[in-house]
Design a protein around this motif. Sequence first.
Motif, short mmCIF file in Angstrom:
data_model
loop_
_atom_site.label_atom_id
_atom_site.label_comp_id
_atom_site.label_asym_id
_atom_site.label_seq_id
_atom_site.Cartn_x
_atom_site.Cartn_y
_atom_site.Cartn_z
N TRP A 294 -40.70 13.76 -21.85
CA TRP A 294 -39.80 14.86 -22.11
C TRP A 294 -39.97 15.87 -21.01
O TRP A 294 -41.09 16.19 -20.65
N PRO B 71 -36.17 14.13 -21.03
CA PRO B 71 -35.84 12.72 -20.84
C PRO B 71 -35.18 12.38 -19.51
O PRO B 71 -35.22 11.24 -19.08
N TYR C 108 -39.97 6.29 -31.58
CA TYR C 108 -38.72 5.89 -30.93
C TYR C 108 -37.86 7.12 -30.74
O TYR C 108 -38.16 8.20 -31.26
N ARG C 109 -36.79 6.96 -30.00
CA ARG C 109 -35.84 8.05 -29.75
C ARG C 109 -34.45 7.55 -30.09
O ARG C 109 -34.12 6.40 -29.84
#
Length: 122
Positions: free
Chosen positions: A116, A118, A87-88
Motif C-alpha cells: 500500500w 497499491p 486478499y484485496r
Amino acid sequence: MSDCLFCRMVAGEIPADVVHETDRVLAFRDINPQAPTHVLVIPKEHHRNLAALAAADAELLAAVARAAGEVARQEGLVSDGGVEPGYRVVTNTGPDAGQSVDHVHLHLVGGRPLGWPPFPKG
C-alpha cells in the motif's frame, strides 16, 4: 449486450475459466493475472459500473460481494477462524481508473503480500 465481452462470457459465447457461479453471479480467472490469485467477479446482468449496479439493484450488488467472499475462501485466501492470509477486492470505474470492460467487475487478488499504496504515484 451483444458487444460486451463479459455478457458474451455469461452467454457461453466466449470461454472463461470459471471458478464460481450462481444464478446471478459469475467468477472466473483473469487472463492477465496480477497476483497468484486474480479472479474477476461479475453480475450476470449488465451494469456499466459499481455505482450503476448499486443504484439499480442493491440485492445483486450484495450477491456479487458475497460471491467474492466465497471465492476468497475457496481459493484459500481466508482461514476458517480469521482473515489470514488476506486478499484485496478492487473495482475500477472509467478509463482514468483503468476500467477496460464496461461491465462492472470486482478484481479479487491475493496469494502474495499486497503493498500500500497499491499503485505508484504518477
